[in-house]
Write an enzyme that holds these catalytic residues in place. Structure first.
Site, PDB file in Angstrom:
ATOM      1  N   LYS A  35       1.088  -1.484  -0.095  1.00 15.88           N
ATOM      2  CA  LYS A  35       0.038   0.154   0.236  1.00 15.88           C
ATOM      3  C   LYS A  35       0.924   0.945   0.078  1.00 15.88           C
ATOM      4  O   LYS A  35       0.804   2.101  -0.509  1.00 15.88           O
ATOM      5  CB  LYS A  35      -1.226   0.390   1.078  1.00 15.88           C
ATOM      6  CG  LYS A  35      -2.101  -1.091   1.544  1.00 15.88           C
ATOM      7  CD  LYS A  35      -2.929  -0.954   1.876  1.00 15.88           C
ATOM      8  CE  LYS A  35      -3.911  -1.792   1.962  1.00 15.88           C
ATOM      9  NZ  LYS A  35      -5.150  -1.888   3.228  1.00 15.88           N
ATOM     10  N   CYS A 287     -18.778  -3.632   6.751  1.00 11.70           N
ATOM     11  CA  CYS A 287     -19.062  -2.852   8.526  1.00 11.70           C
ATOM     12  C   CYS A 287     -20.882  -4.188   9.374  1.00 11.70           C
ATOM     13  O   CYS A 287     -20.398  -4.008  10.233  1.00 11.70           O
ATOM     14  CB  CYS A 287     -19.425  -1.442   8.134  1.00 11.70           C
ATOM     15  SG  CYS A 287     -17.645  -0.893   7.706  1.00 11.70           S
TER      16      CYS A 287
HETATM   17  N1  LIG Z   1     -15.223   0.653   4.603  1.00  8.76           N
HETATM   18  C1  LIG Z   1     -16.221   1.185   5.176  1.00  8.76           C
HETATM   19  O1  LIG Z   1     -16.923   1.489   4.152  1.00  8.76           O
HETATM   20  C2  LIG Z   1     -16.417   1.744   6.807  1.00  8.76           C
HETATM   21  C3  LIG Z   1     -17.256   2.962   6.524  1.00  8.76           C
HETATM   22  C4  LIG Z   1     -17.078   3.000   8.029  1.00  8.76           C
HETATM   23  C5  LIG Z   1     -16.396   3.148   9.461  1.00  8.76           C
HETATM   24  N2  LIG Z   1     -15.241   2.292   9.222  1.00  8.76           N
HETATM   25  C6  LIG Z   1     -14.971   1.552   9.295  1.00  8.76           C
HETATM   26  O2  LIG Z   1     -13.109   1.771   9.956  1.00  8.76           O
HETATM   27  C7  LIG Z   1     -11.911   1.172   9.919  1.00  8.76           C
HETATM   28  C8  LIG Z   1     -11.284   1.129   9.256  1.00  8.76           C
HETATM   29  O3  LIG Z   1     -12.325   0.351   8.045  1.00  8.76           O
HETATM   30  P1  LIG Z   1     -11.945   0.185   6.602  1.00  8.76           P
HETATM   31  O4  LIG Z   1     -12.323  -0.884   5.630  1.00  8.76           O
HETATM   32  O5  LIG Z   1     -10.754   1.583   6.380  1.00  8.76           O
HETATM   33  O6  LIG Z   1      -9.906  -0.950   6.637  1.00  8.76           O
HETATM   34  P2  LIG Z   1      -9.353  -1.447   5.642  1.00  8.76           P
HETATM   35  O7  LIG Z   1      -8.666  -2.953   6.377  1.00  8.76           O
HETATM   36  O8  LIG Z   1      -9.469  -0.683   4.518  1.00  8.76           O
HETATM   37  O9  LIG Z   1      -7.574  -0.678   6.278  1.00  8.76           O
HETATM   38  C9  LIG Z   1      -7.575  -0.857   7.333  1.00  8.76           C
HETATM   39  C10 LIG Z   1      -5.670  -0.353   6.698  1.00  8.76           C
HETATM   40  O10 LIG Z   1      -4.453  -0.525   8.444  1.00  8.76           O
HETATM   41  C11 LIG Z   1      -3.317  -0.741   8.293  1.00  8.76           C
HETATM   42  N3  LIG Z   1      -3.206  -1.055   9.707  1.00  8.76           N
HETATM   43  C12 LIG Z   1      -3.274  -2.048  10.049  1.00  8.76           C
HETATM   44  N4  LIG Z   1      -2.694  -2.001  11.948  1.00  8.76           N
HETATM   45  C13 LIG Z   1      -1.864  -0.539  11.533  1.00  8.76           C
HETATM   46  C14 LIG Z   1      -0.654   0.398  12.111  1.00  8.76           C
HETATM   47  N5  LIG Z   1      -0.504  -0.747  13.532  1.00  8.76           N
HETATM   48  N6  LIG Z   1      -0.921   1.435  12.047  1.00  8.76           N
HETATM   49  C15 LIG Z   1      -0.690   1.379  10.663  1.00  8.76           C
HETATM   50  N7  LIG Z   1      -1.603   0.791  10.093  1.00  8.76           N
HETATM   51  C16 LIG Z   1      -2.205  -0.466   9.947  1.00  8.76           C
HETATM   52  C17 LIG Z   1      -3.910  -2.091   7.182  1.00  8.76           C
HETATM   53  O11 LIG Z   1      -3.201  -2.020   6.577  1.00  8.76           O
HETATM   54  C18 LIG Z   1      -4.967  -1.819   6.141  1.00  8.76           C
HETATM   55  O12 LIG Z   1      -4.717  -0.997   5.493  1.00  8.76           O
HETATM   56  C19 LIG Z   1     -12.598  -0.516  10.505  1.00  8.76           C
HETATM   57  O13 LIG Z   1     -13.171   0.262  11.892  1.00  8.76           O
HETATM   58  C20 LIG Z   1     -14.631  -0.194  10.100  1.00  8.76           C
HETATM   59  O14 LIG Z   1     -15.281  -0.593  10.361  1.00  8.76           O
HETATM   60  C21 LIG Z   1     -15.315   1.186   7.883  1.00  8.76           C
END
Ligand SMILES: NC(=O)c1ccc[n+]([C@@H]2O[C@H](COP(=O)([O-])OP(=O)(O)OC[C@H]3O[C@@H](n4cnc5c(N)ncnc54)[C@H](O)[C@@H]3O)[C@@H](O)[C@H]2O)c1
Length: 458
Positions: A35, A287
């Site tokens: 990424k 989600c």
């Molecule tokens: N995807 C959606 O539509 C959406 C909408 C609203 C809320 N959310 C919430 O937002 C949060 C993130 O969701 P997402 O879909 O973006 O997840 P995602 O898996 O796409 O992204 C998470 C990222 O965090 C990185 N990561 C993990 N540990 C890390 C660390 N210690 N330091 C730095 N980076 C790290 C991962 O490599 C990944 O790229 C979740 O709690 C989800 O429920 C998601």
């Protein structure tokens, strides 16, 4: 303002890029080297309309950067977002290990040079702001010994409501921004950060024109626990709305009503609203299922059995497999039959396969001995990468997927499927069956085209 964002996924990357475009200085902190490399080259690692252009612009303006060293981002940040994943554990509870890792590294990097607001943007169980505070203190203790002074930092909650597929638009023109914090200075900092969005003072970017009539965005300022609950309640309600539409669809089918007419009829009632009332093979995505489970676990921890939440999930589980049941009714024997599946992503406009209904359908088809040929305009590479052992045939186009098929299941209503004339589908399927899992086509037209057509709830 200087902003750090932990996690450059669907939420963190879009939030970071939008804030950078609004003029803040944003550092993304990410653990995945793929990424990081993609983003540095201005390529979005996820499919999201307009994100490549936004990345290109903010990297060129040098308001966005990415690192794998937490300290680089954290040390000068006024606001630090935690936007890492919170996937479900087998028992339904949210897995907070990534949030903990982020919080520990924030604690290790705290210096007190400036007051910092640490913001849970990830969806985290009720009470997690307290946990993050404790983990920050643990990290500080590891790095420096002792406890960081209270006035150095504040932990706030700012849940995210963006939808994949329209994420940039949703970030710039949200229905509301929810802020939960106990310290006035932290709330003022977050309001200042979001001021261009709250007051709609920014020039709309080409990727996301401002919708007519949007002149300001409401802000909900509350305590941290209520803010965390708002996110879960919103997702639980939306999932329930869809499961409700599916429940009524199942009854409508039996009594001879048409669910599309019924939902139009109730959706025009302003107390109900017409959105999220589409009957079909149910909701999915990263989600709804996970947040419903986490809220259920929380409720049960407190001795309350949330019957409505259980029902929402149960209806959805059955609904996914309805497409396969329909197929069995029509084909009788599924073993050895070729079934085309159109659409893999949990909804159009994204490459996200998390908890996608198509996956449950494919698993069931394979279990029953069908040969499955799939097509999705965007998500096929993700399926190959994430499920390399899945015994499906990947087809280059929607029509290729129909080649030799006895039946078609429409799992995701990508717009390009609508553009394929029913006569083309009939030319491939002949007397085959269409199971329209999203009520995309008009039943009369499908039947006129000579197809055996089954919809949901009509
Ligand atoms: N995807 C959606 O539509 C959406 C909408 C609203 C809320 N959310 C919430 O937002 C949060 C993130 O969701 P997402 O879909 O973006 O997840 P995602 O898996 O796409 O992204 C998470 C990222 O965090 C990185 N990561 C993990 N540990 C890390 C660390 N210690 N330091 C730095 N980076 C790290 C991962 O490599 C990944 O790229 C979740 O709690 C989800 O429920 C998601």
């Amino acid at each position: 303002m200087n902003v750090a964002v932990f996690g450059a996924g669907y939420v963190g990357l879009v939030t970071g890029a939008v804030l950078a475009d609004l003029g803040h200085q944003v550092t993304l902190i990410e653990v995945s080297p793929e990424k990081i490399n993609a983003i540095r080259e201005g390529r979005s690692p996820i499919f999201e309309e307009g994100l490549d252009a936004l990345l290109g612009r903010t990297l060129a303006k040098q308001t966005l950067s990415i690192t794998d060293h937490p300290q680089e981002g954290v040390q000068d940040a006024d606001v630090i977002f935690v936007a890492v994943g919170t996937p479900p554990l087998p028992d339904g509870e949210a897995d907070l290990r990534y949030v903990r890792q982020a919080a520990l590294s924030i604690g290790r990097s705290l210096t007190g040079d400036r007051q910092q607001v640490i913001v849970n943007k990830a969806t985290v169980p009720i009470g997690s702001a307290n946990l993050v505070e404790v983990w920050i203190q643990d990290g500080y203790r590891e790095g420096h010994g002792g406890v960081p002074p209270q006035e150095w930092y504040a932990v706030a909650s700012n849940p995210e409501f963006l939808r994949e597929g329209t994420a940039i638009h949703d970030t710039l023109y949200p229905d509301r921004i929810v802020l939960g914090a106990d310290q006035e200075w932290a709330l003022e900092r977050l309001k200042a950060l979001y001021e261009p969005i709250l007051g709609q003072t920014f020039p709309a970017p080409p990727e996301a024109p401002r919708p007519h009539g949007v002149t300001e965005v409401p802000v909900v300022v509350t305590d941290r626990i209520s803010s965390e609950m708002i996110k879960y309640a919103a997702n639980a309600f939306l999932a329930t709305k869809i499961s409700f539409a599916n429940e009524i669809a199942n009854i409508s089918e039996r009594v001879g009503a048409d669910i599309v007419e019924v939902m139009r009829g109730i959706g025009l009632d302003t107390r109900i609203g017409g959105r999220f009332l589409q009957a079909g093979i149910g909701w999915g995505g990263s989600c709804f299922g996970k947040d419903l489970s986490a809220l259920t676990v929380t409720a049960e921890e407190y001795g309350y059995r949330p019957r409505l939440l259980h029902a929402t999930r149960d209806v959805n589980g059955d609904q996914r497999l309805l497409a396969v049941k329909r197929l069995q009714e029509e084909l009788k024997t599924v073993k050895g039959r070729r079934v085309a599946v159109w659409g893999l992503a949990f909804k159009p406009g994204t490459d996200d396969l998390r908890d996608a209904p198509a996956l449950a359908i494919i698993d069931e088809l394979l279990r029953l001995g069908a040969r499955v040929q799939v097509y999705d305009p965007i998500a096929m590479n993700n399926l190959k990468r994430q499920y390399p052992e899945l015994e499906v045939e990947y087809r280059e186009t929607a029509e290729d997927a129909l080649d030799g098929a006895d039946a078609l299941i429409l799992a995701t209503e990508w717009p390009e499927f609508r553009d394929i004339p029913l006569s083309r589908i009939e030319a491939h399927l002949g007397r085959g069956v269409i199971i329209d899992g999203r009520n995309l086509w008009d039943p009369e037209e499908a039947r006129r085209a000579g197809l055996k057509y089954r919809a949901i709830g009509r």
